[in-house]
Structures are given as structure tokens and as C-alpha cells.
Design an enzyme around this catalytic site. Structure first.
Site, PDB file in Angstrom:
ATOM      1  N   LYS A 132      -3.900   4.213   0.879  1.00 26.90           N
ATOM      2  CA  LYS A 132      -5.145   4.205   1.729  1.00 26.90           C
ATOM      3  C   LYS A 132      -4.970   4.976   3.082  1.00 26.90           C
ATOM      4  O   LYS A 132      -5.912   5.585   3.389  1.00 26.90           O
ATOM      5  CB  LYS A 132      -5.485   2.609   2.274  1.00 26.90           C
ATOM      6  CG  LYS A 132      -5.891   1.605   1.240  1.00 26.90           C
ATOM      7  CD  LYS A 132      -7.275   2.231   0.602  1.00 26.90           C
ATOM      8  CE  LYS A 132      -7.757   1.118  -0.351  1.00 26.90           C
ATOM      9  NZ  LYS A 132      -9.220   1.703  -1.064  1.00 26.90           N
ATOM     10  N   THR A 183     -12.297 -11.102  -1.310  1.00 20.86           N
ATOM     11  CA  THR A 183     -12.406 -10.304  -2.787  1.00 20.86           C
ATOM     12  C   THR A 183     -11.725 -10.789  -3.654  1.00 20.86           C
ATOM     13  O   THR A 183     -10.489 -11.474  -3.215  1.00 20.86           O
ATOM     14  CB  THR A 183     -12.422  -9.186  -2.500  1.00 20.86           C
ATOM     15  OG1 THR A 183     -11.233  -8.642  -2.052  1.00 20.86           O
ATOM     16  CG2 THR A 183     -13.362  -8.195  -1.449  1.00 20.86           C
ATOM     17  N   TYR A 233      -0.063   0.344  -1.325  1.00 21.68           N
ATOM     18  CA  TYR A 233      -1.384   0.138  -0.966  1.00 21.68           C
ATOM     19  C   TYR A 233      -1.423   0.867   0.453  1.00 21.68           C
ATOM     20  O   TYR A 233      -2.696   1.799   0.657  1.00 21.68           O
ATOM     21  CB  TYR A 233      -1.941  -1.307  -0.796  1.00 21.68           C
ATOM     22  CG  TYR A 233      -3.421  -1.617  -0.649  1.00 21.68           C
ATOM     23  CD1 TYR A 233      -4.138  -1.489  -1.693  1.00 21.68           C
ATOM     24  CD2 TYR A 233      -3.836  -1.899   0.556  1.00 21.68           C
ATOM     25  CE1 TYR A 233      -5.594  -1.546  -1.363  1.00 21.68           C
ATOM     26  CE2 TYR A 233      -5.165  -1.959   0.828  1.00 21.68           C
ATOM     27  CZ  TYR A 233      -5.901  -1.866  -0.221  1.00 21.68           C
ATOM     28  OH  TYR A 233      -7.426  -1.940   0.156  1.00 21.68           O
ATOM     29  N   ASP A 293     -12.944   5.287 -15.972  1.00 23.80           N
ATOM     30  CA  ASP A 293     -11.687   5.039 -15.330  1.00 23.80           C
ATOM     31  C   ASP A 293     -11.757   6.214 -14.216  1.00 23.80           C
ATOM     32  O   ASP A 293     -11.684   7.508 -14.540  1.00 23.80           O
ATOM     33  CB  ASP A 293     -10.498   5.361 -16.120  1.00 23.80           C
ATOM     34  CG  ASP A 293      -9.220   5.335 -15.585  1.00 23.80           C
ATOM     35  OD1 ASP A 293      -9.160   5.242 -14.202  1.00 23.80           O
ATOM     36  OD2 ASP A 293      -8.095   4.878 -16.226  1.00 23.80           O
ATOM     37  N   VAL A 294     -11.420   5.963 -12.747  1.00 21.08           N
ATOM     38  CA  VAL A 294     -11.510   6.911 -11.941  1.00 21.08           C
ATOM     39  C   VAL A 294     -10.752   7.920 -11.794  1.00 21.08           C
ATOM     40  O   VAL A 294     -10.596   8.992 -11.153  1.00 21.08           O
ATOM     41  CB  VAL A 294     -11.665   6.178 -10.597  1.00 21.08           C
ATOM     42  CG1 VAL A 294     -13.219   5.719 -10.338  1.00 21.08           C
ATOM     43  CG2 VAL A 294     -10.750   5.430 -10.159  1.00 21.08           C
TER      44      VAL A 294
END
Length: 304
Positions: free
Chosen positions: A156, A187, A152, A61-62
């Protein structure tokens, strides 16, 4: 001098599926030894199998720095060096802020922004040793705000600024840092968002070319070419480069036009708010499943 890709060891996070998995495959086709990092062991194993016998996969898990640190050590032990890291892991949630689940909203920031920070922290010592390259995957959402995507966009915009600041910090160590920008690309995440009728309609009313969904193959080819050059900025769709000089005008424009669109859709957004309480797409579901399975503490990373 930048080493050719066939002489490099490249780590890709968020590599179990979609953009990350295809990026790893294209890098391997150009001769790189690739290490795929993600949350889904079966998908990681299958993706790594398409990258040749020297590829490996690592479950982590990052957002778990200890697990990522162990992963970095394992990859170094296996290959002896790490030349490039692609910080690609990310999730998304849609809808108005006040309709969203705070935990799910915060998890987007945690994975996308703090996960990128943890990725850099875990792998920078190896990149400093190899005078390597870190590519941070951002988005069109870093350049322009988008209503109903505040988590989001914030994440970002955050990773873009983080990467720009980090570039100056590590330049004297010979490490180069790049930012990758993508518009709506085909995606699992975008397909998952498009399952929401209201969000899909909102996106369809964006001006061209932002209202298109772009094929993932050409986007990955442009990203891989940028990795080979160790570019400071990589644009998965060529027109995104032209957004940079005009980005200053976009917040005001989006506030005016987007505000009208959200107002028009407000009744339908309220009626369907309960369907937007979780991250979109298969990657978002995998993150939820991994957190549920791990309970209060994350499982250790393991490599194959």
C-alpha cells in the site's frame, strides 16, 4: 470540466464482493455505467445484476496484463469510452515475516502493487482519450507502518507512491490520478483477519480511532464523492486526513510501542504460525482458487 457521474463509464477492479461491489452499486445509482472486474464469475454476475441493465462484468486477474488488456478492449467496444478506473483489487496476509510463506507474502505485493501497475498500464490509453480519472485505493497502511502486516504495508505504501508519481506523468494528457485511504473497514478482508485471535488482539490495542472497525457504507459514500470530484486524495474516514501532517513521526512511535506488543504476543504467534500461511478472507481464498484452477497460465478474460 469534470463530466457528471451519470455521463461516465466507470471500471472497478476487485468488484466481486465487499468494497468494490458496493462502490460499483453506488456509482450505478448515481447514473454511471459500471464495468465490474474480478476473479469470481458467480459473485461478479450477482454484483453486476444489482447495478442495473447497463452494467457488465469481466473475469480477469489484475496481475495478468494480457487479460487486463483484453478486458479494457472489451469494455471500450461495449461502451465506446472509459472515463474512470478504480484500482481496488487487493489481498492481505498477516503475521511475522519469518513465519510467513514466501509465495503467499510475495503474492500480496504482486496483486496489490504490480496489479495496480498493470491496471494503470491497461486502462491509461482509454483514460487519456477521455481525459479521465484513475483512483488508486491505498490504505492507512500507506501512512503508518503496522507490525505483522509488512506485506500489506509495503504494497500500500508502494501504490501510494506509484499513484503520486503517475499523477505527474499523465497530467499533461488531461488524466487525473487520486489516492483513496481507508482505515479498518468492515469488509471480507478485515473480517478474515479478525478470525485470527492474536491479530485481532493486536489490533484492539491500537489507539483510538485506529482500533475501530468502520462500516463500509459511509466509507463507500465518501469514496464515490471523491470520484465525482476527481479528488487527488480521498479519505474514507474523515480523521485519516489528519494523519498526513504527522505521518513523519509514526515509524519511530510504532517501532517503540509495536515492538513491545509483538514481544508480548511472540509465544502465541509462534504457536499459531501455521494458521497464517494463506491470504485472509474470501477475496484471498478466491485468488488462491483462481491461481490453482488456472495452473501455470491464466485464463483469458471474458465479459458479460
Amino acid at each position: 470540466m469534470t463530466p457528471p457521474l451519470h455521463a461516465q463509464v466507470v471500471v472497478v477492479t476487485g468488484a466481486a464482493r465487499g468494497l468494490g461491489a458496493l462502490m460499483a452499486r453506488r456509482l450505478a445509482e448515481r447514473g454511471a455505467k459500471v464495468a465490474l472486474v474480478g476473479l469470481e464469475p458467480a459473485e461478479l454476475k450477482a454484483a453486476a445484476a444489482l447495478c442495473g441493465p447497463e452494467a457488465s462484468w469481466w473475469e480477469a486477474d489484475v496481475t495478468d496484463l494480457a487479460a487486463l488488456g483484453g478486458t479494457a478492449e472489451g469494455i471500450l467496444e461495449r461502451y465506446g469510452r472509459i472515463d474512470t478506473v478504480v484500482a481496488n483489487a487487493g489481498i492481505a496476509i498477516g503475521g511475522p515475516l519469518l513465519d510467513s510463506d514466501h509465495t503467499a507474502f510475495s503474492r500480496v505485493i504482486e496483486v496489490n502493487l504490480l496489479g495496480s501497475v498493470a491496471t494503470a498500464r491497461a486502462f491509461l490509453p482509454a483514460l487519456a482519450a477521455s481525459r479521465g480519472y484513475l483512483l488508486q485505493i491505498a490504505s492507512l497502511a500507506a501512512i503508518t507502518p503496522a507490525p505483522l502486516m509488512s506485506a500489506y504495508c509495503a504494497s500500500k505504501a508502494g501504490v501510494e507512491s506509484f499513484a503520486h508519481a503517475l499523477r505527474a506523468e499523465v497530467a499533461h494528457q488531461g488524466v487525473r490520478v487520486g489516492v483513496g485511504y481507508l482505515s479498518w473497514t468492515d469488509t471480507d478482508m478485515v473480517r478474515g483477519a479478525d478470525q485470527d485471535d492474536v491479530l485481532r488482539e493486536m489490533r484492539a490495542r491500537l489507539p483510538w480511532p485506529a482500533n475501530r472497525t468502520y462500516p463500509v457504507g459511509p466509507a463507500v459514500e465518501r469514496l464515490v464523492a471523491g470520484i465525482a470530484r476527481r479528488s487527488s486524495h480521498v479519505y474514507a474516514q474523515a480523521w485519516l486526513r489528519g494523519m498526513q501532517p504527522v505521518r513523519w513521526v509514526l515509524p519511530g512511535l510504532i517501532a517503540a510501542v509495536g515492538g513491545r506488543e509483538v514481544g508480548r504476543l511472540a509465544p502465541r504467534l509462534r504457536e499459531t504460525a501455521g494458521s497464517r500461511l494463506r491470504p485472509v478472507g474470501a477475496g484471498g481464498a478466491a485468488d488462491e482458487a483462481a491461481r490453482s484452477a488456472a495452473g501455470p497460465s491464466r485464463a483469458e478474460a471474458g465479459g458479460q
